[in-house]
Scaffold this motif. Structure first.
Motif, PDB file in Angstrom:
ATOM      1  N   ALA A 175       0.834  -1.201   0.000  1.00  0.00           N
ATOM      2  CA  ALA A 175       0.000   0.000   0.000  1.00  0.00           C
ATOM      3  C   ALA A 175       0.869   1.253   0.000  1.00  0.00           C
ATOM      4  N   GLY A 176       0.496   2.201  -0.830  1.00  0.00           N
ATOM      5  CA  GLY A 176       1.201   3.479  -0.866  1.00  0.00           C
ATOM      6  C   GLY A 176       2.430   3.509  -1.747  1.00  0.00           C
ATOM      7  N   LEU A 177       2.823   2.395  -2.332  1.00  0.00           N
ATOM      8  CA  LEU A 177       3.981   2.415  -3.224  1.00  0.00           C
ATOM      9  C   LEU A 177       3.620   3.141  -4.516  1.00  0.00           C
ATOM     10  N   PRO A 178       4.557   3.898  -5.068  1.00  0.00           N
ATOM     11  CA  PRO A 178       4.265   4.586  -6.334  1.00  0.00           C
ATOM     12  C   PRO A 178       4.063   3.571  -7.455  1.00  0.00           C
ATOM     13  N   SER A 179       3.212   3.912  -8.416  1.00  0.00           N
ATOM     14  CA  SER A 179       2.966   3.059  -9.575  1.00  0.00           C
ATOM     15  C   SER A 179       3.811   3.520 -10.749  1.00  0.00           C
ATOM     16  N   VAL A 180       4.430   2.564 -11.406  1.00  0.00           N
ATOM     17  CA  VAL A 180       5.277   2.845 -12.569  1.00  0.00           C
ATOM     18  C   VAL A 180       4.885   1.877 -13.683  1.00  0.00           C
ATOM     19  N   LEU A 181       5.473   2.059 -14.850  1.00  0.00           N
ATOM     20  CA  LEU A 181       5.246   1.131 -15.947  1.00  0.00           C
ATOM     21  C   LEU A 181       5.916  -0.199 -15.620  1.00  0.00           C
ATOM     22  N   VAL A 182       5.148  -1.268 -15.618  1.00  0.00           N
ATOM     23  CA  VAL A 182       5.710  -2.602 -15.416  1.00  0.00           C
ATOM     24  C   VAL A 182       5.392  -3.464 -16.634  1.00  0.00           C
ATOM     25  N   HIS A 183       6.387  -4.174 -17.087  1.00  0.00           N
ATOM     26  CA  HIS A 183       6.258  -5.062 -18.235  1.00  0.00           C
ATOM     27  C   HIS A 183       5.370  -6.249 -17.900  1.00  0.00           C
ATOM     28  N   ARG A 184       5.543  -6.799 -16.695  1.00  0.00           N
ATOM     29  CA  ARG A 184       4.781  -7.909 -16.114  1.00  0.00           C
ATOM     30  C   ARG A 184       5.357  -9.277 -16.441  1.00  0.00           C
ATOM     31  N   ASP A 185       6.122  -9.413 -17.513  1.00  0.00           N
ATOM     32  CA  ASP A 185       6.792 -10.684 -17.807  1.00  0.00           C
ATOM     33  C   ASP A 185       8.223 -10.412 -18.249  1.00  0.00           C
ATOM     34  N   TYR A 186       8.935  -9.691 -17.398  1.00  0.00           N
ATOM     35  CA  TYR A 186      10.289  -9.258 -17.706  1.00  0.00           C
ATOM     36  C   TYR A 186      11.257 -10.350 -17.241  1.00  0.00           C
ATOM     37  N   PHE A 187      11.429 -11.360 -18.100  1.00  0.00           N
ATOM     38  CA  PHE A 187      12.297 -12.465 -17.718  1.00  0.00           C
ATOM     39  C   PHE A 187      12.969 -13.038 -18.962  1.00  0.00           C
ATOM     40  N   ALA A 188      13.752 -14.086 -18.798  1.00  0.00           N
ATOM     41  CA  ALA A 188      14.693 -14.525 -19.829  1.00  0.00           C
ATOM     42  C   ALA A 188      14.051 -14.872 -21.155  1.00  0.00           C
ATOM     43  N   ALA A 216       7.322  -0.793  -8.653  1.00  0.00           N
ATOM     44  CA  ALA A 216       8.562  -0.783  -9.429  1.00  0.00           C
ATOM     45  C   ALA A 216       9.336  -2.091  -9.332  1.00  0.00           C
ATOM     46  N   LEU A 217       9.291  -2.753  -8.190  1.00  0.00           N
ATOM     47  CA  LEU A 217      10.116  -3.942  -8.005  1.00  0.00           C
ATOM     48  C   LEU A 217       9.529  -5.187  -8.669  1.00  0.00           C
ATOM     49  N   TYR A 218       8.349  -5.082  -9.236  1.00  0.00           N
ATOM     50  CA  TYR A 218       7.725  -6.275  -9.796  1.00  0.00           C
ATOM     51  C   TYR A 218       8.562  -6.866 -10.931  1.00  0.00           C
ATOM     52  N   ASP A 219       9.016  -6.044 -11.856  1.00  0.00           N
ATOM     53  CA  ASP A 219       9.804  -6.562 -12.975  1.00  0.00           C
ATOM     54  C   ASP A 219      11.161  -7.087 -12.521  1.00  0.00           C
ATOM     55  N   LEU A 220      11.727  -6.485 -11.491  1.00  0.00           N
ATOM     56  CA  LEU A 220      12.988  -6.996 -10.964  1.00  0.00           C
ATOM     57  C   LEU A 220      12.794  -8.393 -10.392  1.00  0.00           C
ATOM     58  N   VAL A 221      11.666  -8.615  -9.731  1.00  0.00           N
ATOM     59  CA  VAL A 221      11.340  -9.951  -9.223  1.00  0.00           C
ATOM     60  C   VAL A 221      11.168 -10.927 -10.379  1.00  0.00           C
ATOM     61  N   SER A 222      10.455 -10.522 -11.422  1.00  0.00           N
ATOM     62  CA  SER A 222      10.278 -11.398 -12.581  1.00  0.00           C
ATOM     63  C   SER A 222      11.623 -11.814 -13.162  1.00  0.00           C
ATOM     64  N   LEU A 223      12.556 -10.868 -13.215  1.00  0.00           N
ATOM     65  CA  LEU A 223      13.876 -11.132 -13.790  1.00  0.00           C
ATOM     66  C   LEU A 223      14.711 -12.054 -12.916  1.00  0.00           C
ATOM     67  N   THR A 224      14.745 -11.789 -11.620  1.00  0.00           N
ATOM     68  CA  THR A 224      15.686 -12.483 -10.736  1.00  0.00           C
ATOM     69  C   THR A 224      15.112 -13.720 -10.070  1.00  0.00           C
ATOM     70  N   GLU A 225      13.783 -13.916 -10.141  1.00  0.00           N
ATOM     71  CA  GLU A 225      13.178 -15.113  -9.561  1.00  0.00           C
ATOM     72  C   GLU A 225      12.362 -15.824 -10.637  1.00  0.00           C
ATOM     73  N   ASP A 226      13.035 -16.116 -11.716  1.00  0.00           N
ATOM     74  CA  ASP A 226      12.420 -16.764 -12.874  1.00  0.00           C
ATOM     75  C   ASP A 226      11.717 -18.045 -12.447  1.00  0.00           C
ATOM     76  N   ALA A 227      10.417 -18.143 -12.730  1.00  0.00           N
ATOM     77  CA  ALA A 227       9.641 -19.313 -12.323  1.00  0.00           C
ATOM     78  C   ALA A 227       9.916 -20.531 -13.182  1.00  0.00           C
ATOM     79  N   ARG A 228      10.708 -20.375 -14.238  1.00  0.00           N
ATOM     80  CA  ARG A 228      10.938 -21.483 -15.176  1.00  0.00           C
ATOM     81  C   ARG A 228      12.299 -22.138 -15.029  1.00  0.00           C
ATOM     82  N   ARG A 229      13.248 -21.471 -14.385  1.00  0.00           N
ATOM     83  CA  ARG A 229      14.610 -22.011 -14.394  1.00  0.00           C
ATOM     84  C   ARG A 229      15.414 -21.472 -13.219  1.00  0.00           C
ATOM     85  N   ALA A 230      16.422 -22.233 -12.834  1.00  0.00           N
ATOM     86  CA  ALA A 230      17.386 -21.742 -11.846  1.00  0.00           C
ATOM     87  C   ALA A 230      18.315 -20.741 -12.529  1.00  0.00           C
TER      88      ALA A 230
END
Length: 340
Positions: A175-188, A216-230
């Motif tokens: 709650a209260g975090l600023p909203s930015v443009l997020v790709h939503r599937d920013y991964f390999a 803002a951190l959503y795309d960073l999570v998508s990138l660094t915690e890829d649900a498909r691979r180590a």
């Protein structure tokens, strides 16, 4: 498939001067889009059956290109038929390079681009992808698809209410975090390494039609915690360092780690159910191959204090042996696909 697409799309290709060009269908992903490589042209023929998705892709593609990002150039379009001719970035996806290329520059570069991407707010409206929307999406796939596949029936009303209450508590730190443009599937699978280009054009972006406004951190999570691979720990560390060097103070340190944990937990929960939906509803059982990785990611995040509401729900209702792909789900989906 190649013959069907050739017959259906020949007028479009002929108008673009590509009549008779050799076509090689490419593997699709979770969506309904289809891609065909036009040999020797450096172009892809794309079929987008959903008019709204086609319009979103074209609108965002133009905006991102104007902002200086590497998105596929548009060579021709027939939106009323859902046909596009776009630039082919070639075999340079991160996912294709990881087995034989040092991943550190790739992931550091992708993370370094994110602050600039997030600062590019389009002049047209975008959907919201914030805590409440993420919770709804997670509940839809997890309770709507994973739960019945494992337990044989939808959750009892009281269990569902408890799940929604856990998610409501989980998203409170957002709650209260600023909203930015997020790709939503920013991964390999959606990033290309265009080494000959300067930054930020060195990172090629695709599959951005579902972009939204969110944390803002959503795309960073998508990138660094890829649900498909180590991922190599060094690549993850490089990405986190590259992003944190430019991140607002609000998103650094313990606060940033708490937000990343919550976003990761919500994403992994939703995706764990998504694999089941793709297998059951869409006849794509191959996505269950990613289930073990997704569930490992989810288990790691459930250990974070910020996810304690969800951890308590799991402890009460989902025994550890059940935390994974539904038993025999692949066989079921393959049998249904063969029948159809």
């Amino acid at each position: 498939m190649e013959e069907r697409m050739s017959a259906a799309h020949e007028p479009f290709l002929a108008a673009a001067g590509l009549a008779g060009v050799k076509r090689v269908p490419l593997p699709g992903d979770a969506g309904a889009r289809r891609y065909v490589r036009l040999v020797g042209s450096a172009l892809l023929l794309v079929e987008v059956p959903d008019p709204a998705e086609c319009a979103a892709f074209l609108r965002l593609r133009q905006f991102l290109e104007e902002q200086g990002f590497s998105v596929p150039r548009l060579h021709a379009a027939c939106p009323e038929k859902g046909l596009l001719l776009i630039e082919d970035f070639g075999e340079r996806r991160f996912a294709d390079l990881l087995g034989h290329t040092d991943p550190v520059p790739l992931f550091a570069g992708a993370a370094a681009v994110l602050p600039r991407l997030q600062a590019a707010i389009p002049p047209f409206p975008l959907p919201r992808w914030e805590g409440a929307a993420m919770a709804r999406a997670a509940a839809e796939t997890f309770l709507g698809w994973w739960w019945p596949a494992v337990f044989g029936a939808p959750p009892a009303p009281g269990v569902a209410e408890e799940f929604h209450a856990a998610l409501a508590a989980l998203i409170a730190p957002l709650a209260g975090l600023p909203s930015v443009l997020v790709h939503r599937d920013y991964f390999a699978d959606n990033l290309f390494w265009l080494a000959e280009r300067p930054m930020p054009q060195r990172i090629g972006l695709i599959d951005f039609q579902d972009a939204a406004l969110g944390p803002a951190l959503y795309d960073l999570v998508s990138l660094t915690e890829d649900a498909r691979r180590a991922l190599a720990p060094a690549a993850v560390a490089a990405a986190l360092a590259a992003y944190e060097a430019e991140a607002p103070p609000l998103l650094r340190g313990a606060r940033g780690e708490e937000v990343r944990a919550v976003l990761a937990g919500l994403r992994h929960l939703r995706v764990a159910g998504l694999w089941v939906r793709l297998a059951r509803r869409d006849g794509k059982p191959r996505y269950l191959d990613y289930g073990p990785c997704t569930w490992r990611r989810l288990a790691e995040r459930l250990a974070h204090p910020a996810l304690s509401p969800l951890q308590r729900f799991f402890d009460r209702h989902i025994p550890p042996p059940l935390r994974g792909n539904p038993p025999h789900e692949r066989e079921r989906a393959e049998e249904e696909s063969n029948v159809s």
